[in-house]
Write a protein that holds these residues in place. Structure first.
Motif, PDB file in Angstrom:
ATOM      1  N   SER A 208       9.503  17.499   8.720  1.00 26.26           N
ATOM      2  CA  SER A 208       9.732  16.062   8.890  1.00 26.26           C
ATOM      3  C   SER A 208       9.311  15.352   7.611  1.00 26.26           C
ATOM      4  O   SER A 208       8.569  15.900   6.789  1.00 26.26           O
ATOM      5  N   VAL A 209       9.798  14.134   7.458  1.00 33.56           N
ATOM      6  CA  VAL A 209       9.485  13.325   6.280  1.00 33.56           C
ATOM      7  C   VAL A 209       8.969  11.969   6.743  1.00 33.56           C
ATOM      8  O   VAL A 209       9.579  11.319   7.592  1.00 33.56           O
ATOM      9  N   TYR A 210       7.849  11.546   6.173  1.00 37.62           N
ATOM     10  CA  TYR A 210       7.246  10.263   6.499  1.00 37.62           C
ATOM     11  C   TYR A 210       7.434   9.266   5.358  1.00 37.62           C
ATOM     12  O   TYR A 210       7.294   9.621   4.180  1.00 37.62           O
ATOM     13  N   THR A 211       7.737   8.036   5.719  1.00 32.46           N
ATOM     14  CA  THR A 211       7.686   6.920   4.791  1.00 32.46           C
ATOM     15  C   THR A 211       6.768   5.856   5.389  1.00 32.46           C
ATOM     16  O   THR A 211       6.362   5.948   6.551  1.00 32.46           O
ATOM     17  N   LEU A 212       6.442   4.848   4.606  1.00 29.16           N
ATOM     18  CA  LEU A 212       5.454   3.858   5.020  1.00 29.16           C
ATOM     19  C   LEU A 212       5.974   2.994   6.158  1.00 29.16           C
ATOM     20  O   LEU A 212       7.090   2.474   6.110  1.00 29.16           O
ATOM     21  N   SER A 213       5.144   2.823   7.168  1.00 30.67           N
ATOM     22  CA  SER A 213       5.493   1.980   8.314  1.00 30.67           C
ATOM     23  C   SER A 213       5.282   0.508   7.973  1.00 30.67           C
ATOM     24  O   SER A 213       4.597   0.153   7.005  1.00 30.67           O
ATOM     25  N   GLU A 214       5.846  -0.370   8.801  1.00 27.49           N
ATOM     26  CA  GLU A 214       5.646  -1.805   8.602  1.00 27.49           C
ATOM     27  C   GLU A 214       4.172  -2.175   8.758  1.00 27.49           C
ATOM     28  O   GLU A 214       3.640  -2.991   8.015  1.00 27.49           O
ATOM     29  N   GLN A 215       3.518  -1.562   9.724  1.00 26.46           N
ATOM     30  CA  GLN A 215       2.098  -1.829   9.914  1.00 26.46           C
ATOM     31  C   GLN A 215       1.303  -1.379   8.694  1.00 26.46           C
ATOM     32  O   GLN A 215       0.408  -2.079   8.215  1.00 26.46           O
ATOM     33  N   GLY A 216       1.648  -0.193   8.169  1.00 24.25           N
ATOM     34  CA  GLY A 216       0.977   0.294   6.972  1.00 24.25           C
ATOM     35  C   GLY A 216       1.247  -0.590   5.776  1.00 24.25           C
ATOM     36  O   GLY A 216       0.369  -0.816   4.936  1.00 24.25           O
ATOM     37  N   ALA A 217       2.474  -1.122   5.688  1.00 25.54           N
ATOM     38  CA  ALA A 217       2.822  -2.010   4.580  1.00 25.54           C
ATOM     39  C   ALA A 217       1.984  -3.276   4.624  1.00 25.54           C
ATOM     40  O   ALA A 217       1.505  -3.762   3.594  1.00 25.54           O
ATOM     41  N   GLY A 218       1.797  -3.806   5.817  1.00 31.89           N
ATOM     42  CA  GLY A 218       0.972  -4.996   5.952  1.00 31.89           C
ATOM     43  C   GLY A 218      -0.463  -4.728   5.534  1.00 31.89           C
ATOM     44  O   GLY A 218      -1.097  -5.554   4.857  1.00 31.89           O
ATOM     45  N   ARG A 219      -0.991  -3.573   5.938  1.00 33.74           N
ATOM     46  CA  ARG A 219      -2.359  -3.228   5.555  1.00 33.74           C
ATOM     47  C   ARG A 219      -2.471  -3.018   4.050  1.00 33.74           C
ATOM     48  O   ARG A 219      -3.452  -3.414   3.414  1.00 33.74           O
ATOM     49  N   ALA A 220      -1.432  -2.404   3.457  1.00 33.07           N
ATOM     50  CA  ALA A 220      -1.443  -2.177   2.013  1.00 33.07           C
ATOM     51  C   ALA A 220      -1.517  -3.491   1.254  1.00 33.07           C
ATOM     52  O   ALA A 220      -2.255  -3.617   0.269  1.00 33.07           O
ATOM     53  N   VAL A 221      -0.747  -4.485   1.712  1.00 31.77           N
ATOM     54  CA  VAL A 221      -0.772  -5.789   1.050  1.00 31.77           C
ATOM     55  C   VAL A 221      -2.152  -6.424   1.184  1.00 31.77           C
ATOM     56  O   VAL A 221      -2.694  -6.988   0.225  1.00 31.77           O
ATOM     57  N   ARG A 222      -2.739  -6.323   2.363  1.00 29.34           N
ATOM     58  CA  ARG A 222      -4.080  -6.900   2.554  1.00 29.34           C
ATOM     59  C   ARG A 222      -5.094  -6.230   1.638  1.00 29.34           C
ATOM     60  O   ARG A 222      -5.948  -6.896   1.042  1.00 29.34           O
ATOM     61  N   GLU A 223      -5.005  -4.906   1.500  1.00 24.39           N
ATOM     62  CA  GLU A 223      -5.917  -4.183   0.625  1.00 24.39           C
ATOM     63  C   GLU A 223      -5.671  -4.551  -0.839  1.00 24.39           C
ATOM     64  O   GLU A 223      -6.601  -4.752  -1.617  1.00 24.39           O
ATOM     65  N   PHE A 224      -4.399  -4.647  -1.193  1.00 28.03           N
ATOM     66  CA  PHE A 224      -4.038  -4.883  -2.579  1.00 28.03           C
ATOM     67  C   PHE A 224      -4.457  -6.282  -3.033  1.00 28.03           C
ATOM     68  O   PHE A 224      -4.817  -6.482  -4.195  1.00 28.03           O
ATOM     69  N   THR A 225      -4.421  -7.244  -2.136  1.00 24.41           N
ATOM     70  CA  THR A 225      -4.725  -8.628  -2.497  1.00 24.41           C
ATOM     71  C   THR A 225      -6.176  -9.005  -2.206  1.00 24.41           C
ATOM     72  O   THR A 225      -6.526 -10.185  -2.239  1.00 24.41           O
ATOM     73  N   ARG A 226      -6.992  -8.016  -1.941  1.00 22.14           N
ATOM     74  CA  ARG A 226      -8.386  -8.284  -1.586  1.00 22.14           C
ATOM     75  C   ARG A 226      -9.173  -8.870  -2.751  1.00 22.14           C
ATOM     76  O   ARG A 226      -9.984  -9.750  -2.598  1.00 22.14           O
ATOM     77  N   GLY A 227      -8.934  -8.375  -3.960  1.00 20.12           N
ATOM     78  CA  GLY A 227      -9.657  -8.859  -5.128  1.00 20.12           C
ATOM     79  C   GLY A 227      -9.086 -10.155  -5.670  1.00 20.12           C
ATOM     80  O   GLY A 227      -7.981 -10.579  -5.315  1.00 20.12           O
ATOM     81  N   ASP A 228      -9.835 -10.781  -6.568  1.00 24.62           N
ATOM     82  CA  ASP A 228      -9.405 -12.058  -7.132  1.00 24.62           C
ATOM     83  C   ASP A 228      -8.294 -11.904  -8.162  1.00 24.62           C
ATOM     84  O   ASP A 228      -7.520 -12.837  -8.387  1.00 24.62           O
ATOM     85  N   ASN A 229      -8.211 -10.754  -8.813  1.00 22.26           N
ATOM     86  CA  ASN A 229      -7.275 -10.572  -9.924  1.00 22.26           C
ATOM     87  C   ASN A 229      -6.152  -9.588  -9.596  1.00 22.26           C
ATOM     88  O   ASN A 229      -5.611  -8.945 -10.484  1.00 22.26           O
ATOM     89  N   TRP A 230      -5.796  -9.488  -8.320  1.00 19.92           N
ATOM     90  CA  TRP A 230      -4.793  -8.501  -7.917  1.00 19.92           C
ATOM     91  C   TRP A 230      -3.447  -8.749  -8.582  1.00 19.92           C
ATOM     92  O   TRP A 230      -2.688  -7.807  -8.833  1.00 19.92           O
ATOM     93  N   HIS A 231      -3.118 -10.016  -8.865  1.00 18.91           N
ATOM     94  CA  HIS A 231      -1.813 -10.329  -9.447  1.00 18.91           C
ATOM     95  C   HIS A 231      -1.631  -9.684 -10.807  1.00 18.91           C
ATOM     96  O   HIS A 231      -0.499  -9.438 -11.232  1.00 18.91           O
ATOM     97  N   ARG A 232      -2.723  -9.395 -11.515  1.00 14.31           N
ATOM     98  CA  ARG A 232      -2.611  -8.789 -12.842  1.00 14.31           C
ATOM     99  C   ARG A 232      -2.064  -7.373 -12.782  1.00 14.31           C
ATOM    100  O   ARG A 232      -1.452  -6.891 -13.732  1.00 14.31           O
ATOM    101  N   ASP A 233      -2.311  -6.680 -11.678  1.00 11.92           N
ATOM    102  CA  ASP A 233      -1.846  -5.307 -11.544  1.00 11.92           C
ATOM    103  C   ASP A 233      -0.327  -5.200 -11.519  1.00 11.92           C
ATOM    104  O   ASP A 233       0.239  -4.150 -11.810  1.00 11.92           O
TER     105      ASP A 233
END
Length: 254
Positions: free
Chosen positions: A108-133
């Motif tokens: 089987s092959v897995y890709t990212l779920s919508e729930q996982g995508a939402g969590r990824a965004v929350r993790e990614f934007t946690r810091g103050d300077n995330w936009h620089r990445d």
């Protein structure tokens, strides 16, 4: 299914060289993964990763990087970091499934779920300077968030496109697939918002036939040849452009 903090991607722009494929051999070192009757998952995944690397390099079309090339432990966050800092064009994580029913088998092959995508965004934007990445201007948080969402959506579409192609090529080898062979989950190694990624469960190590097949070098090499053919097909197809927020528009695959 583990959550992980999304690591920053390197600041340099996407390269125009041969596509870079990052191969992730699941588990390793102190993390042996699932256990079959005769072999551990970490051994199978490394052997398969090395076979896939050889197949891709043989074509001369790709640059290849591995998250591990020996029996070492690599943290899940670090695996994502490796792909993002390398500006990978595709990330494929290799695993062997396990289940309580020894009769269950198939890939089987897995890709990212919508729930996982939402969590990824929350993790990614946690810091103050995330936009620089992502080379975002940082002047308007709401605009930056929209650009991040666009980038992530394009990445998810690319990942799903590759998953479909990959399954078609695996099926052609007569390897059994699970009935619902394309699945989604919030797996840690799939969380990068800007690297198309899949996790391939090559079969069930808890099934005697699958374990025997995955332990057979010839069968494993044939399977990795199908994966390499799928990668070829993926890069030869017209693709929706991956939105890179720093460009103000879309950037095509190299």
């Amino acid at each position: 299914m583990a959550a992980a903090r999304v690591a920053p991607r390197a600041a340099e722009p996407r390269r125009t060289e041969k596509p870079l494929i990052v191969i992730d051999a699941g588990h390793g070192g102190r993390d042996p993964g699932a256990a079959g009757a005769n072999v551990r998952e970490k051994t199978i995944t490394l052997a398969a990763a090395l076979a896939l690397k050889a197949e891709l390099e043989r074509t001369g079309k790709y640059r290849v990087h591995m998250t591990r090339s020996d029996d070492s432990y690599v943290d899940l966050n670090r695996r994502v970091t490796i792909a993002r800092q390398a500006n990978a064009d595709l990330f494929i994580s290799l695993h062997a499934d396990a289940g309580s029913d020894p009769a269950i088998r198939g890939a089987s092959v897995y890709t990212l779920s919508e729930q996982g995508a939402g969590r990824a965004v929350r993790e990614f934007t946690r810091g103050d300077n995330w936009h620089r990445d992502l080379h975002l201007p940082g002047r308007d948080p709401s605009v930056d968030r929209i650009l991040l969402d666009m980038t992530q959506r394009a990445t998810q579409n690319r990942s799903a496109q590759f998953a479909r192609v990959l399954l078609t090529h695996l099926e052609a080898t007569d390897r059994p697939l699970l009935r619902r062979s394309h699945r989604d989950a919030g797996l840690a190694v799939l969380l990068a918002p800007d690297v198309p990624a899949v996790l391939l469960e090559m079969g069930f190590i808890t099934n005697a036939e699958d374990e025997r097949a995955l332990s057979d070098e010839r069968v494993r090499r044939r399977m990795m040849k199908a994966v390499a053919d799928g990668i070829d097909r993926y890069f030869s197809q017209p693709q929706a452009p991956l939105m890179m927020a720093s460009s103000g528009g879309a950037m095509g695959q190299p």
